[in-house]
Design a protein around this motif. Structure first.
Motif, PDB file in Angstrom:
ATOM      1  N   ALA A   1       2.818   6.088  -6.468  1.00  0.00           N
ATOM      2  CA  ALA A   1       1.367   6.117  -6.287  1.00  0.00           C
ATOM      3  C   ALA A   1       0.827   7.449  -6.804  1.00  0.00           C
ATOM      4  O   ALA A   1       1.215   8.507  -6.322  1.00  0.00           O
ATOM      5  CB  ALA A   1       1.019   5.936  -4.815  1.00  0.00           C
ATOM      6  N   LEU A   2      -0.048   7.391  -7.789  1.00  0.00           N
ATOM      7  CA  LEU A   2      -0.674   8.591  -8.334  1.00  0.00           C
ATOM      8  C   LEU A   2      -1.830   9.040  -7.451  1.00  0.00           C
ATOM      9  O   LEU A   2      -2.263  10.181  -7.510  1.00  0.00           O
ATOM     10  CB  LEU A   2      -1.149   8.329  -9.758  1.00  0.00           C
ATOM     11  CG  LEU A   2      -0.044   7.901 -10.728  1.00  0.00           C
ATOM     12  CD1 LEU A   2      -0.624   7.549 -12.089  1.00  0.00           C
ATOM     13  CD2 LEU A   2       1.020   8.986 -10.842  1.00  0.00           C
TER      14      LEU A   2
ATOM     15  N   VAL B   1      -1.245   3.728 -10.021  1.00  0.00           N
ATOM     16  CA  VAL B   1       0.207   3.820  -9.840  1.00  0.00           C
ATOM     17  C   VAL B   1       0.870   4.029 -11.190  1.00  0.00           C
ATOM     18  O   VAL B   1       0.276   3.755 -12.236  1.00  0.00           O
ATOM     19  CB  VAL B   1       0.790   2.549  -9.170  1.00  0.00           C
ATOM     20  CG1 VAL B   1       0.247   2.356  -7.766  1.00  0.00           C
ATOM     21  CG2 VAL B   1       0.543   1.311 -10.022  1.00  0.00           C
ATOM     22  N   ARG B   2       2.111   4.493 -11.132  1.00  0.00           N
ATOM     23  CA  ARG B   2       2.947   4.583 -12.329  1.00  0.00           C
ATOM     24  C   ARG B   2       4.155   3.691 -12.105  1.00  0.00           C
ATOM     25  O   ARG B   2       4.921   3.894 -11.174  1.00  0.00           O
ATOM     26  CB  ARG B   2       3.396   6.011 -12.590  1.00  0.00           C
ATOM     27  CG  ARG B   2       4.297   6.112 -13.836  1.00  0.00           C
ATOM     28  CD  ARG B   2       4.721   7.535 -14.126  1.00  0.00           C
ATOM     29  NE  ARG B   2       3.549   8.354 -14.418  1.00  0.00           N
ATOM     30  CZ  ARG B   2       3.284   9.526 -13.838  1.00  0.00           C
ATOM     31  NH1 ARG B   2       4.109  10.034 -12.942  1.00  0.00           N
ATOM     32  NH2 ARG B   2       2.197  10.188 -14.161  1.00  0.00           N
TER      33      ARG B   2
ATOM     34  N   ALA C   1       0.851  -1.187   0.000  1.00  0.00           N
ATOM     35  CA  ALA C   1       0.000   0.000   0.000  1.00  0.00           C
ATOM     36  C   ALA C   1       0.888   1.238   0.000  1.00  0.00           C
ATOM     37  O   ALA C   1       1.889   1.292   0.715  1.00  0.00           O
ATOM     38  CB  ALA C   1      -0.905   0.001   1.225  1.00  0.00           C
ATOM     39  N   LEU C   2       0.509   2.213  -0.812  1.00  0.00           N
ATOM     40  CA  LEU C   2       1.245   3.475  -0.926  1.00  0.00           C
ATOM     41  C   LEU C   2       0.247   4.625  -0.897  1.00  0.00           C
ATOM     42  O   LEU C   2      -0.779   4.571  -1.582  1.00  0.00           O
ATOM     43  CB  LEU C   2       2.009   3.548  -2.249  1.00  0.00           C
ATOM     44  CG  LEU C   2       3.046   2.475  -2.541  1.00  0.00           C
ATOM     45  CD1 LEU C   2       3.421   2.494  -4.012  1.00  0.00           C
ATOM     46  CD2 LEU C   2       4.264   2.706  -1.683  1.00  0.00           C
ATOM     47  N   THR C   3       0.562   5.667  -0.142  1.00  0.00           N
ATOM     48  CA  THR C   3      -0.278   6.858  -0.183  1.00  0.00           C
ATOM     49  C   THR C   3       0.089   7.690  -1.404  1.00  0.00           C
ATOM     50  O   THR C   3       1.185   7.552  -1.959  1.00  0.00           O
ATOM     51  CB  THR C   3      -0.122   7.701   1.100  1.00  0.00           C
ATOM     52  OG1 THR C   3       1.260   8.045   1.261  1.00  0.00           O
ATOM     53  CG2 THR C   3      -0.621   6.951   2.326  1.00  0.00           C
ATOM     54  N   SER C   4      -0.818   8.543  -1.821  1.00  0.00           N
ATOM     55  CA  SER C   4      -0.614   9.382  -2.987  1.00  0.00           C
ATOM     56  C   SER C   4       0.719  10.118  -2.900  1.00  0.00           C
ATOM     57  O   SER C   4       1.027  10.743  -1.894  1.00  0.00           O
ATOM     58  CB  SER C   4      -1.752  10.393  -3.093  1.00  0.00           C
ATOM     59  OG  SER C   4      -1.593  11.193  -4.231  1.00  0.00           O
TER      60      SER C   4
END
Length: 108
Positions: free
Chosen positions: A95-96, A67-68, A42-45
């Motif tokens: 994370a976009l 995501v990119r 999990a990644l925050t923006s």
């Protein structure tokens, strides 16, 4: 209580943990059966996994958010439900928006 392999529950749990973490990330090794590994990340923006080497074989599936996947060969934007192979070169992940991905990797 949710089963340990409930991807929706794990996505929600780790996204909440990432939002509380100073680095904006949380991960859980879901499955480890040599040589196969599956990890929920999990990644925050705006959070990123810095450029790193690729395992011999891997794929990335987006469970939530977008995501990119960055690589020399070109960047790819991925949204929920998308499954994409990890390029056999150094790559990173950005994370976009708040996002959760499932990384499947095979390591010798």
């Amino acid at each position: 209580m949710d089963a340990p392999n409930d991807l929706n529950a794990l996505a929600a749990e780790h996204l909440a943990a990432a939002r509380e973490a100073p680095h904006g990330r949380s991960a859980h090794l879901l499955l480890h059966q040599d040589p196969l590994r599956q990890t929920v990340i999990a990644l925050t923006s705006g959070s990123a996994l810095d450029e790193h080497n690729a395992p011999p074989a891997a794929s990335l599936q987006v469970l939530r958010g977008s995501v990119r996947l960055t690589a020399v060969s070109g960047d790819v934007e991925l949204t929920p439900g998308r499954l994409h192979p990890i390029p056999q070169e150094r790559h990173g992940l950005l994370a976009l928006e708040d996002a959760v991905v499932l990384l499947t990797a095979v390591n010798p």
